[in-house]
Scaffold this motif. Structure first.
Motif, mmCIF file in Angstrom:
data_model
loop_
_atom_site.group_PDB
_atom_site.id
_atom_site.type_symbol
_atom_site.label_atom_id
_atom_site.label_comp_id
_atom_site.label_asym_id
_atom_site.label_seq_id
_atom_site.Cartn_x
_atom_site.Cartn_y
_atom_site.Cartn_z
ATOM 1 N N PHE A 122 0.949 -1.283 -0.056
ATOM 2 C CA PHE A 122 0.005 -0.014 -0.009
ATOM 3 C C PHE A 122 0.904 1.259 -0.116
ATOM 4 O O PHE A 122 0.298 2.354 0.280
ATOM 5 C CB PHE A 122 -0.794 0.055 1.136
ATOM 6 N N ASP A 123 2.277 1.161 -0.196
ATOM 7 C CA ASP A 123 3.034 2.161 -0.567
ATOM 8 C C ASP A 123 2.614 3.403 -1.394
ATOM 9 O O ASP A 123 2.035 2.977 -2.268
ATOM 10 C CB ASP A 123 4.586 1.561 -0.724
ATOM 11 N N LEU A 154 -0.267 5.120 -0.812
ATOM 12 C CA LEU A 154 -1.450 5.258 -0.798
ATOM 13 C C LEU A 154 -1.735 6.619 0.005
ATOM 14 O O LEU A 154 -1.208 6.819 0.997
ATOM 15 C CB LEU A 154 -2.417 4.052 0.068
ATOM 16 N N SER A 155 -2.631 7.396 -0.528
ATOM 17 C CA SER A 155 -3.143 8.731 0.155
ATOM 18 C C SER A 155 -4.393 8.993 0.131
ATOM 19 O O SER A 155 -4.731 9.439 -1.165
ATOM 20 C CB SER A 155 -1.903 9.906 -0.314
ATOM 21 N N VAL A 156 -5.223 8.939 0.982
ATOM 22 C CA VAL A 156 -6.707 9.095 0.501
ATOM 23 C C VAL A 156 -7.435 10.008 1.925
ATOM 24 O O VAL A 156 -6.919 9.793 2.989
ATOM 25 C CB VAL A 156 -7.526 7.818 0.476
ATOM 26 N N LYS A 166 -13.312 4.637 0.702
ATOM 27 C CA LYS A 166 -11.920 4.793 0.113
ATOM 28 C C LYS A 166 -10.868 3.983 0.585
ATOM 29 O O LYS A 166 -9.867 3.489 -0.009
ATOM 30 C CB LYS A 166 -11.239 6.298 0.459
ATOM 31 N N ALA A 167 -10.963 3.205 1.962
ATOM 32 C CA ALA A 167 -10.155 2.313 2.498
ATOM 33 C C ALA A 167 -10.986 1.555 3.737
ATOM 34 O O ALA A 167 -11.876 2.304 4.300
ATOM 35 C CB ALA A 167 -8.861 2.979 2.970
ATOM 36 N N THR A 170 -11.797 -2.090 -2.890
ATOM 37 C CA THR A 170 -11.186 -1.202 -2.035
ATOM 38 C C THR A 170 -10.011 -1.379 -1.162
ATOM 39 O O THR A 170 -10.225 -2.795 -0.674
ATOM 40 C CB THR A 170 -12.423 -0.693 -0.858
ATOM 41 N N PRO A 171 -9.206 -0.642 -0.806
ATOM 42 C CA PRO A 171 -7.965 -1.169 -0.094
ATOM 43 C C PRO A 171 -8.415 -1.836 1.215
ATOM 44 O O PRO A 171 -9.039 -0.993 1.948
ATOM 45 C CB PRO A 171 -6.899 -0.054 -0.169
#
Lengths: 298, 298
Positions: B165-166, B168-170, B228-229, B262-263
């Motif tokens: 998940f490096d 990832l920005s939400v 989003k996550a 979805t992550p």
């Protein structure tokens, strides 16, 4: 029966712990007069499942395409939830039009709910091959009730309920099953929106406070209010807590009845116990209570 | 803190097993600098509940009307579900406008979800008085994180997650809590319809197959897809079954990820374990992952 009914045993959910139960079940069902077929992946194993998702999905579709007189799950467990989005519901509906009776309980609640939700297709609540016909000591009521239901002779089941419902007489679609599995479908496309129905519920290994939480969810979601009656089956095998301090199934039901106007009757012989009736699911029935004697007829 | 913060301990759910934990919690929270008040029915007992429904409902409303800096539940258990239809949500919203931080987890998920659903009111996920401050050995992280969050100094929590998940920005509304309690609100008016949020989940005493069934319910209901996550906290204290045959939390998550785009990140230090972070509920946060380091900031 003049022409023998065909019956296929298949595994849609949990893995079979041993092969002995399946063999015994097949033998006993043959002795009952069925032409028994065991589906080719009934004994498949994948982790805790009776085969991979693909194998179990294929098994359901294979049984539906063959359309035997009876499609009998080997056992419940957990597994149908994974398949719901992929099941070919019209294929199952066509098998029922051809005369197939899909029978089960517990995890099978998910299949029965999906059939009703997607294609308004009825099925049957009743025993499982391994769990009921494969057990060492056969129950005295379960097989007879199942046989009569499968041959079309059975037209009603009766049971003792508590006082207070004498004279109750209501008609509606009979639906329900395992409370945990049923609630796990709320909010999904696999939930049938039944109005004016008779909702029956059972559960196993669930403390009464957890049963209450689920019943209150159905209440708060407007489901109970939309039914003509709620029939409570067996709430079995839960472990009381030292903190219960008098909180029992009775106390739980008293609370439910204090907030819910729909009649809530107990005593239905159905659940994770040896003695279980076979009843239609998704079909209009009549509930009549005389004194403490309740009858569900179709 | 210059002016001491006021903190009220109240009991909205389960009965307190002993009075010792409450006394120890109050003492320790005073030592932290809070002006501690114990609500008058915090030790009430009715069956398995911390007082009758009327007593617990009155306690919630009394705390809301007094609007202390912190409204801290003594413990979880079960009980809020019974009160949801009767809670004066605007009263709770007004307390939050006056600065009250409502803190809790487990059964308190129902209160937090209801606040968000009815009045879009934020609260805080964090420890309980008795379960966390009243335990014999105080955790090393939980009290500090709680204190910083309550004083307004805390702006982020960090944790190790798995690889993959490096970068990832939400951003989105942080919400969630105990998975069982959360799912018990689906389909009811107490369910907040959060889109584009960050959903965090934990559970206790639930086998991974039951966790999976609930996660699949959220998936099939379209809830996961709208986030989003998903942040998975601790799945603790379940009993493996001899039939699991390699079915583990890891296998469960692998299945979830195979159906849900979805992550889904693990590692959030939150749940029924001594070490738990305090985080906002119902407030916009940012999730950033660098390597295996995840940060939730607000």
């Amino acid at each position: 029966m003049s022409t023998p009914q065909t019956l296929t045993i298949y595994t849609p959910s949990g893995v079979l712990p041993t092969s002995a139960g399946l063999k015994l079940a097949a033998k006993r069902l043959k002795a009952c007069g069925f032409e028994v077929q065991v589906d080719e992946t009934a004994s498949a194993k994948h982790q805790r499942f009776g085969g991979s998702d693909e194998q179990r999905l294929a098994a359901i579709h294979r049984v539906a395409a063959a359309a035997p007189s009876v499609a009998l799950a080997s056992r419940g467990g957990y597994g149908l939830t994974r398949l719901l989005d992929a099941i070919d519901w019209p294929l199952l509906a066509r098998s029922v039009e051809q005369g197939t009776r899909w029978v089960g309980y517990s995890d099978l609640t998910a299949l029965q709910m999906g059939m009703l939700a997607h294609t308004k297709t009825p099925s049957w609540c009743g025993p499982h091959a391994v769990d009921d016909f494969g057990r060492e000591t056969l129950d005295e009521v379960t097989p007879d009730c199942f046989m009569e239901a499968m041959s079309g002779e059975l037209e009603a089941v009766g049971f003792k309920t508590e006082a207070g419902f004498d004279g109750l007489s209501v008609q509606g679609v009979l639906w329900g099953g395992n409370l945990t599995v049923l609630c796990s479908l709320l909010g999904t496309p696999h939930w049938p929106k039944v109005k004016g129905g008779l909702l029956f519920l059972e559960d196993v290994n669930e403390h009464p406070y957890r049963v209450e939480r689920m019943l209150l969810q159905l209440h708060q979601a407007g489901v109970l209010h939309a039914q003509k009656a709620v029939l409570i089956g067996r709430i079995s095998d839960y472990k009381p807590s030292p903190l219960d301090r008098g909180y029992t199934i009775k106390a739980m039901l008293a609370h439910l009845r204090s907030v819910c106007a729909t009649p809530v009757l107990t005593g239905l012989p159905f659940g994770h116990v040896p003695t279980k009736v076979t009843m239609p699911f998704g079909r209009k029935v009549q509930l009549v209570v005389e004194g403490r004697d309740a009858f569900v007829g179709w």
